[in-house]
Design a protein around this motif. Structure first.
Motif, PDB file in Angstrom:
ATOM      1  N   THR A  67     -33.407 -45.139 -29.978  1.00 47.19           N
ATOM      2  CA  THR A  67     -33.330 -44.136 -31.034  1.00 47.19           C
ATOM      3  C   THR A  67     -33.443 -42.749 -30.415  1.00 47.19           C
ATOM      4  OG1 THR A  67     -34.382 -45.649 -32.597  1.00 47.19           O
ATOM      5  CG2 THR A  67     -34.363 -43.313 -33.188  1.00 47.19           C
ATOM      6  N   GLU A  68     -32.474 -41.886 -30.741  1.00 45.68           N
ATOM      7  CA  GLU A  68     -32.583 -40.482 -30.335  1.00 45.68           C
ATOM      8  C   GLU A  68     -33.635 -39.839 -31.225  1.00 45.68           C
ATOM      9  OE1 GLU A  68     -29.092 -38.005 -28.707  1.00 45.68           O
ATOM     10  OE2 GLU A  68     -28.236 -39.230 -30.323  1.00 45.68           O
ATOM     11  N   GLU A  73     -31.289 -41.210 -34.978  1.00 47.75           N
ATOM     12  CA  GLU A  73     -30.204 -42.193 -35.003  1.00 47.75           C
ATOM     13  C   GLU A  73     -30.379 -43.236 -33.908  1.00 47.75           C
ATOM     14  OE1 GLU A  73     -25.348 -42.501 -34.497  1.00 47.75           O
ATOM     15  OE2 GLU A  73     -26.302 -40.543 -34.392  1.00 47.75           O
ATOM     16  N   LYS A  74     -30.106 -44.492 -34.265  1.00 47.01           N
ATOM     17  CA  LYS A  74     -30.070 -45.567 -33.275  1.00 47.01           C
ATOM     18  C   LYS A  74     -28.691 -45.541 -32.630  1.00 47.01           C
ATOM     19  CE  LYS A  74     -33.729 -48.209 -35.151  1.00 47.01           C
ATOM     20  NZ  LYS A  74     -34.210 -49.125 -36.095  1.00 47.01           N
ATOM     21  N   VAL A  75     -28.663 -45.454 -31.292  1.00 49.01           N
ATOM     22  CA  VAL A  75     -27.404 -45.233 -30.580  1.00 49.01           C
ATOM     23  C   VAL A  75     -27.030 -46.363 -29.620  1.00 49.01           C
ATOM     24  CG1 VAL A  75     -27.548 -42.720 -30.805  1.00 49.01           C
ATOM     25  CG2 VAL A  75     -28.575 -43.852 -28.815  1.00 49.01           C
ATOM     26  N   LEU A  96     -24.323 -48.984 -25.446  1.00 55.72           N
ATOM     27  CA  LEU A  96     -24.423 -47.731 -26.206  1.00 55.72           C
ATOM     28  C   LEU A  96     -23.186 -47.503 -27.042  1.00 55.72           C
ATOM     29  CD1 LEU A  96     -25.658 -45.088 -23.601  1.00 55.72           C
ATOM     30  CD2 LEU A  96     -26.979 -46.127 -25.422  1.00 55.72           C
ATOM     31  N   LYS A  97     -23.367 -46.770 -28.137  1.00 50.26           N
ATOM     32  CA  LYS A  97     -22.213 -46.296 -28.899  1.00 50.26           C
ATOM     33  C   LYS A  97     -21.403 -45.385 -27.983  1.00 50.26           C
ATOM     34  CE  LYS A  97     -24.330 -46.312 -33.492  1.00 50.26           C
ATOM     35  NZ  LYS A  97     -24.682 -45.458 -34.655  1.00 50.26           N
ATOM     36  N   SER A  99     -19.961 -42.669 -28.582  1.00 49.61           N
ATOM     37  CA  SER A  99     -20.205 -41.241 -28.838  1.00 49.61           C
ATOM     38  C   SER A  99     -21.346 -40.658 -28.021  1.00 49.61           C
ATOM     39  CB  SER A  99     -20.480 -41.010 -30.326  1.00 49.61           C
ATOM     40  OG  SER A  99     -21.641 -41.720 -30.733  1.00 49.61           O
ATOM     41  N   VAL A 100     -22.223 -41.489 -27.475  1.00 47.61           N
ATOM     42  CA  VAL A 100     -23.364 -40.973 -26.709  1.00 47.61           C
ATOM     43  C   VAL A 100     -23.326 -41.375 -25.238  1.00 47.61           C
ATOM     44  CG1 VAL A 100     -24.868 -40.813 -28.733  1.00 47.61           C
ATOM     45  CG2 VAL A 100     -24.874 -42.895 -27.345  1.00 47.61           C
TER      46      VAL A 100
END
Length: 179
Positions: A67-68, A73-75, A96-97, A99-100
């Motif tokens: 989580t950021e 958000e959980k990423v 990881l997603k 986007s990150v």
């Protein structure tokens, strides 16, 4: 249990993480180096297994969503599975997603998990496996002192294609030498 630094926190997967878990495992771009994207039913079964309580004697994965802290958000997640209880060897894996990716989040998570594995769980060795085409993953492992120990030919099937994987290892004694 919670592991954290200034950017991220890691906590065990729980029943409220289902939608997040499903999003990751059914996404083709995220899963491209791991396996074929899972169906809903396959993801549901994986979630039921991974969201069970875990302790050092477990044979299942300890899955820790990342989580950021700033946005909540959980990423992605990082996970650990004891492969050999007697020799104190565990496998680590992370996802990881898209986007990150490339923002240091997986690096922070791996650092936290290494510390937990060696200091709290008193493990002797961590191992990790990744596709030879997944440069981001093997570069991250190497950055964290993991040593490439093997190349396994055609050891994983992704999208009907056999791929080679690298095997990495990090012993607690090697980590002390690297410090």
């Amino acid at each position: 249990m919670q592991l954290s630094d200034e950017r991220i926190k890691l906590m065990p997967l729980d029943k409220l993480d289902w939608d997040f878990f499903l999003e990751i495992l059914t996404c083709s771009p995220i899963m491209q180096h791991v396996s074929k994207p899972l169906t809903y039913d396959e993801a549901k079964l994986a979630f039921e297994i991974r969201s069970q309580s875990w302790d050092i004697k477990s044979d299942s994965w300890l899955t820790l969503p990342i989580t950021e802290i700033e946005c909540g958000e959980k990423v992605g997640w990082i996970a650990l599975k004891i492969l050999n209880h007697e020799a104190k060897i565990a496998e680590v894996g992370f996802i990881l997603k898209t986007s990150v990716q490339g923002k240091g989040i997986a690096s922070g998570a791996l650092k936290l998990l290494k510390e937990y594995a060696f200091k709290e769980l008193k493990l002797n060795k961590l191992v990790a496996f990744c596709s030879v085409h997944n440069a981001d993953s093997y570069k991250l492992l190497e950055k964290h002192s993991f040593v490439r120990e093997a190349c396994f030919k055609q050891s994983i099937l992704i999208n009907n294609q056999y791929l080679d994987t690298y095997g990495y290892g990090l012993c607690q004694s090697d980590l002390k030498l690297a410090d």
